[in-house]
Design a protein around this motif. Sequence first.
Motif, short mmCIF file in Angstrom:
data_model
loop_
_atom_site.label_atom_id
_atom_site.label_comp_id
_atom_site.label_asym_id
_atom_site.label_seq_id
_atom_site.Cartn_x
_atom_site.Cartn_y
_atom_site.Cartn_z
N ILE A 32 0.77 -1.31 0.13
CA ILE A 32 -0.12 0.12 0.10
C ILE A 32 0.92 1.28 -0.15
O ILE A 32 0.77 2.05 -0.81
N ALA A 33 2.03 1.16 0.80
CA ALA A 33 2.83 2.30 0.91
C ALA A 33 3.58 2.63 -0.44
O ALA A 33 3.66 3.77 -0.90
N VAL A 34 4.04 1.71 -1.17
CA VAL A 34 4.57 1.91 -2.47
C VAL A 34 3.57 2.33 -3.47
O VAL A 34 3.66 3.25 -4.02
N ALA A 35 2.57 1.88 -3.39
CA ALA A 35 1.28 2.22 -4.31
C ALA A 35 1.02 3.60 -4.09
O ALA A 35 0.73 4.46 -5.09
N GLU B 74 2.92 6.04 -2.96
CA GLU B 74 4.03 7.06 -3.77
C GLU B 74 3.55 7.27 -5.01
O GLU B 74 3.95 8.44 -5.58
N PHE B 75 2.87 6.51 -5.87
CA PHE B 75 2.45 6.71 -7.05
C PHE B 75 1.44 7.75 -7.17
O PHE B 75 1.21 8.33 -8.22
N VAL B 76 0.93 8.03 -6.05
CA VAL B 76 -0.39 8.90 -5.96
C VAL B 76 0.22 10.11 -5.43
O VAL B 76 0.06 11.31 -5.89
N ALA C 146 7.18 10.18 4.29
CA ALA C 146 6.87 9.18 5.44
C ALA C 146 6.52 7.63 4.73
O ALA C 146 6.76 6.72 5.55
N LEU C 147 6.34 7.63 3.49
CA LEU C 147 6.01 6.44 2.96
C LEU C 147 7.13 5.42 2.81
O LEU C 147 7.02 4.30 3.01
N PHE C 148 8.48 6.09 2.39
CA PHE C 148 9.52 5.01 2.55
C PHE C 148 9.98 4.87 3.81
O PHE C 148 10.66 3.56 3.84
N ILE C 149 9.79 5.56 4.66
CA ILE C 149 9.93 5.06 6.17
C ILE C 149 9.12 3.82 6.54
O ILE C 149 9.58 3.18 6.95
#
Length: 236
Positions: A9-12, A14-16, A42-45
């Motif tokens: 979900i976090a990777v997805a 990032e595309f948003v 925050a998403l890559f963390i």
Amino acid sequence: MAEIIIYSIAVALEFVFVPLFLKYSWPERTVRSLQMKMICSALFIICAVCCIHYSGNNSMYMKLLFVGLVLGVLGDLLIHLIAPVYVNILGGVSFFFGHVMFIAAFSQASPDFNVFGAQTFIIEAVILVCVCIFAKLRKLKLGKLAFPVFLYAAAISLMLITATRLGIRLCSQPSANIPAIVITLMLGALLFVFSDSSLAIFMFGGEVKSKSLKVFYIVTYYLAQVLLATSILFIK
């Protein structure tokens, strides 16, 4: 299993949020663009935390790499704030020490292998000479920032060299997951260099700032951070 779902979900996301950050940060920084940027960071963390929990990785590599990622988040905040210039410079300092942490992590990942061999420093010297020649040919207007930029270039090039040498070492082991190591570690480090190199041209090139160049250095930056965070799954 929950960690993999959250990671995905976090990777997805990032595309948003990366496109939203780019939308709100052009042509100038705004409060909204800062909000979008910090979500992206925050998403890559979150990706890193999920990888840590899923793999049970408690190695020194993980700890040093995670500190480097956190320093990247701090750098993202400070460098994007609409604040006195010294605050933005502190963002660059945070990124510098983030790369130092990455280098330290790579040096700990294979205890029986020294990533700081003579070859490392020979390659580093060649790269720095090339950087100076490139800056001269491109007529980069560095001014008083010439020495700090040179130090930063030294740090990020050393980060790439040590990541590459570590990757080659790990790939030579019989049980190595070669595609995972190449993509998360070596490609992640390379994309970081691509990002910072294009950022230098964007900031100091002296030409009309190109939106496509900004898109390139932002996309490669966040992809690099996600890949390096994911390397925690494979390097212990």
